[in-house]
Scaffold this motif. Structure first.
Motif, PDB file in Angstrom:
ATOM      1  N   VAL B  19      34.905   0.386 -40.676  1.00 33.19           N
ATOM      2  CA  VAL B  19      34.770   1.825 -41.029  1.00 33.19           C
ATOM      3  C   VAL B  19      33.761   2.125 -42.239  1.00 33.19           C
ATOM      4  N   ILE B  22      30.165   2.215 -40.853  1.00 26.90           N
ATOM      5  CA  ILE B  22      29.968   3.684 -40.051  1.00 26.90           C
ATOM      6  C   ILE B  22      29.671   4.836 -41.274  1.00 26.90           C
ATOM      7  N   ILE B  23      30.720   4.732 -42.230  1.00 26.81           N
ATOM      8  CA  ILE B  23      30.562   5.822 -43.408  1.00 26.81           C
ATOM      9  C   ILE B  23      29.236   5.584 -43.935  1.00 26.81           C
ATOM     10  N   MET B  26      26.065   6.677 -42.084  1.00 27.48           N
ATOM     11  CA  MET B  26      25.782   8.124 -42.109  1.00 27.48           C
ATOM     12  C   MET B  26      25.217   8.694 -43.344  1.00 27.48           C
ATOM     13  N   VAL B  27      25.506   8.249 -44.511  1.00 31.65           N
ATOM     14  CA  VAL B  27      24.876   8.515 -45.604  1.00 31.65           C
ATOM     15  C   VAL B  27      23.453   8.017 -45.785  1.00 31.65           C
ATOM     16  N   LEU B  30      20.561   9.675 -44.107  1.00 35.69           N
ATOM     17  CA  LEU B  30      19.879  11.019 -44.829  1.00 35.69           C
ATOM     18  C   LEU B  30      18.344  10.674 -45.231  1.00 35.69           C
ATOM     19  N   TYR B 309      27.498  14.758 -51.287  1.00 30.28           N
ATOM     20  CA  TYR B 309      27.584  13.716 -50.329  1.00 30.28           C
ATOM     21  C   TYR B 309      28.653  12.563 -50.834  1.00 30.28           C
ATOM     22  N   ILE B 312      32.259  13.559 -50.531  1.00 30.48           N
ATOM     23  CA  ILE B 312      32.509  13.533 -48.965  1.00 30.48           C
ATOM     24  C   ILE B 312      32.640  12.126 -48.429  1.00 30.48           C
ATOM     25  N   ILE B 313      31.836  11.297 -48.788  1.00 29.34           N
ATOM     26  CA  ILE B 313      32.014  10.008 -48.371  1.00 29.34           C
ATOM     27  C   ILE B 313      33.442   9.221 -49.213  1.00 29.34           C
TER      28      ILE B 313
END
Lengths: 291, 344
Positions: B19, B22-23, B26-27, B30, B309, B312-313
């Motif tokens: 997990v 994945i998280i 994603m960041v 960027l 960001y 959010i993360i």
């Protein structure tokens, strides 16, 4: 083959005897008609029909009039947005659901076919993807990908395939033990033929049922992202985008109720239609309820 | 069963690594330039010509991905989740400050959800295919198709804009001021409980009044789901032989339903009820946004619209931990309760 056709007739007869199924089909046909004839119902906005035409430069909501039957919010004609939004909803729901289903079917069947460590690894990946709440995952990925409905679709597909993978894997494992598959194996049929002729037809229906049930929730989630301002671009003909305009009028909803009621009703009926159809399909295809 | 629990616990680190990976990826996708923006608190820092490259190197934003991942993971474990623009504080601190409000809402929503869902589900099953059943099924069908943000906005329109009965927010202004006074004891960070501790019944009632619409919004969604489960579970049990036996013995119908059927029908309902707690904690993004409540969900929604960001993360991490731990608790307690799993 003749057996199959009569089966199909029996099933479709059963489908049409189900009252809620008829309601679902009727609602769905209604939306299909609206989507097809959108240009004739609401007109077409020049080169970019998915952009709701601006009818005013003031952000103040304008209550429904003869000219704008659903009112105006953020300078945009709500009627146009709701009608063209039907097309957007179909695109969102069908594209996300079918892409997620294809990925799920691939991963689930590979997992079931190879078994062993392949199965273990793939199923742990499914577990991992399922450990991030769907809405939260969609929020992160759309903020990172940027605005636009294509990004929303991508985000929902990336986090939408897991339940199909689990479903198809379980069904294949179950089907593999069925008498007719064992018989085909004993007759020396090739694996590939067994999969195409016996396993897939018997495991695909639950996936179709699941797909039709999930279309509603995909459309809701996509609309939710637009409502938060991270989905479709402003002014896009999308039900969630119209709803998002009312965020500026949250304490004065009395003046902008039409920006909630019309797109909201469209959304509820659309989701209801898919849920009803999915429910009826499940009743028909569920072998335990058959006979 | 011990083997089952051990297996679940052994999988836990794999799930957590997966997990977080994945998280983080994603960041990371960027790229250094956009990530750098989230480190800079004032434009002053970028004044010198080569500042950007210098800062990218300083924060290690051009390191290989695994290096950055482990560095980030180390910081997460240490409690340094980055700076939150929304919270104007550390991300973890901002989340922990808001979480009690969401927990409070979930607790108050859970009670009516369970009571009403079981009540309606049992009626629906007992009066199978009669008018009450049809009515409840339509009620559930609508709730199942109604997005929570649409329902919430409708409630806000009717009960606040039109009738003025239930205002949005957490608590009325005069009470908000009272809670800022030095004599106020903050113990639980949940307004209703703190109000009771401080002996302020008026604030307790006021906070509940602000919670009414959010609770109703959350509840309808779960009613629709839970009552369907209760109904089908009841219908299945009512067809069982022991129910026929009880009826044949002349046990009054009321007792058959209450003692023989309902008890046995509750097992699947309770599993889903457990899942609903996790769902409630993670499902407040729209409700808190619409009813202006400063909880976890609102934090995530604000972070998303500001493209903050790290918030959010952080929010995603926190939600995922709730889901992972919650599912573990449910699975293990289910294994403890269900003899079919217990004896395996």
């Amino acid at each position: 083959m003749a057996q199959k056709i009569s089966d199909f007739r029996k099933l479709s007869k059963k489908f049409l005897r189900n009252g809620t199924a008829i309601l679902g089909i009727a609602l769905l046909s209604f939306f299909i008609v609206i989507a097809i004839f959108a240009p004739f119902i609401a007109g077409e906005n020049g080169d970019n029909p998915y952009q709701i035409p601006r009818v005013s430069w003031s952000s103040k909501p304008i209550a429904p009039t003869a000219e704008h039957p659903f009112g105006v919010i953020g300078g945009r004609d709500i009627f146009y947005g709701v009608i063209w939004g039907t097309r957007t909803a179909f695109q969102l729901g069908l594209i996300i659901a079918s892409c997620a289903a294809v990925i799920g079917i691939l991963i689930g069947s590979v997992s079931a076919y190879f078994g062993g460590w392949v199965d273990e690894v793939l199923m742990r990946i499914v577990d991992i993807f399922m450990s991030i709440p769907f809405l939260v995952a969609a929020i992160i990925l759309t903020t990172i990908l940027g605005k636009g409905l294509d990004k929303v679709m991508m985000a929902l597909i990336v986090f939408g395939w897991m339940s199909t993978a689990r479903l198809i894997r379980g069904n294949i494992l179950q089907a593999r033990e069925e008498q007719y598959v064992l018989a085909a194996k004993a007759l020396g049929q090739k694996n590939f033929i067994i999969i195409v002729k016996h396993i897939i037809p018997n495991t695909i229906f639950p996936v179709v049922v699941q797909m039709s049930m999930r279309i509603g929730s995909y459309v809701i989630t996509a609309a939710g992202l637009s409502f938060l301002g991270i989905g479709a671009e402003p002014g896009y003909a999308d039900w969630g985008t119209i709803l998002s305009y009312s965020r500026n009028w949250m304490t004065m909803l009395d003046q902008s109720w039409f920006a909630i009621v019309f797109p909201g009703t469209a959304m509820v009926l659309f989701v209801l239609a898919w849920n009803l159809v999915g429910d009826a399909l499940r009743d028909i295809f569920d072998p335990r309820l058959r006979n | 069963m011990t083997a089952y629990i051990i297996r679940r616990l052994l999988l836990l680190p794999i799930i957590i690594i997966g997990v977080t990976l994945i998280i983080f990826s994603m960041v990371w996708s960027l790229g250094p330039d956009r990530l750098l923006a989230s480190y800079i608190k004032s434009p002053e820092a970028l004044k010198t010509p080569d500042a950007e490259e210098r800062l990218i190197r300083k924060y290690g934003l051009d390191d290989p991905m695994p290096v950055q991942y482990f560095k980030w993971l180390g910081n997460v474990v240490k409690g340094d989740w980055g700076y939150s623009m929304v919270g104007k504080d550390g991300v973890l601190q901002s989340i922990l400050q808001r979480f009690p409000y969401t927990l409070e809402l979930a607790i108050y929503a859970f009670i009516p959800i369970i009571i009403v869902a079981i009540w309606l589900g049992v009626i629906s099953a007992v009066k199978h295919n009669q008018f009450a059943d049809q009515f409840i099924r339509v009620f559930a069908l609508i709730g199942w198709s109604l997005p929570d943000f649409v329902f919430g906005l409708l409630l806000l329109w009717i009960f606040y804009s039109k009738l003025g009965w239930f205002p949005p927010g957490m608590v009325s202004t005069q009470f908000d001021l009272a809670m800022r006074e030095s004599s106020w004891h903050t113990v639980t960070h949940m307004i209703t409980f703190d109000a009771l501790i401080n002996g302020r019944l008026d604030i307790f009632v006021d906070a509940l009044r602000h919670m009414a619409l959010p609770i109703l919004t959350l509840a309808y969604l779960w009613w629709a789901y839970l009552l369907r489960i209760t109904r089908s579970s009841m219908l299945e049990v009512l067809r069982k032989d022991y129910i026929r036996t009880a009826r044949a013995k002349g046990v009054p119908e009321r007792i058959v339903i209450k003692k023989h059927a309902k008890k046995n029908a509750m097992i699947p309902v309770l599993t889903v009820a457990g899942a609903s707690v996790i769902g409630l904690l993670g499902g407040t993004v729209f409700v808190e946004t619409i009813f202006s409540r400063t909880g976890m969900g609102r934090f995530l929604a604000d972070a998303a619209s500001l493209l903050d960001y790290w918030s959010i993360i952080g929010g995603a991490l926190f939600y995922s931990f709730i889901l992972i731990i919650g599912n573990l608790i449910i699975d293990v307690s289910y294994a403890l309760v269900d003899p079919r799993i217990r004896l395996n």
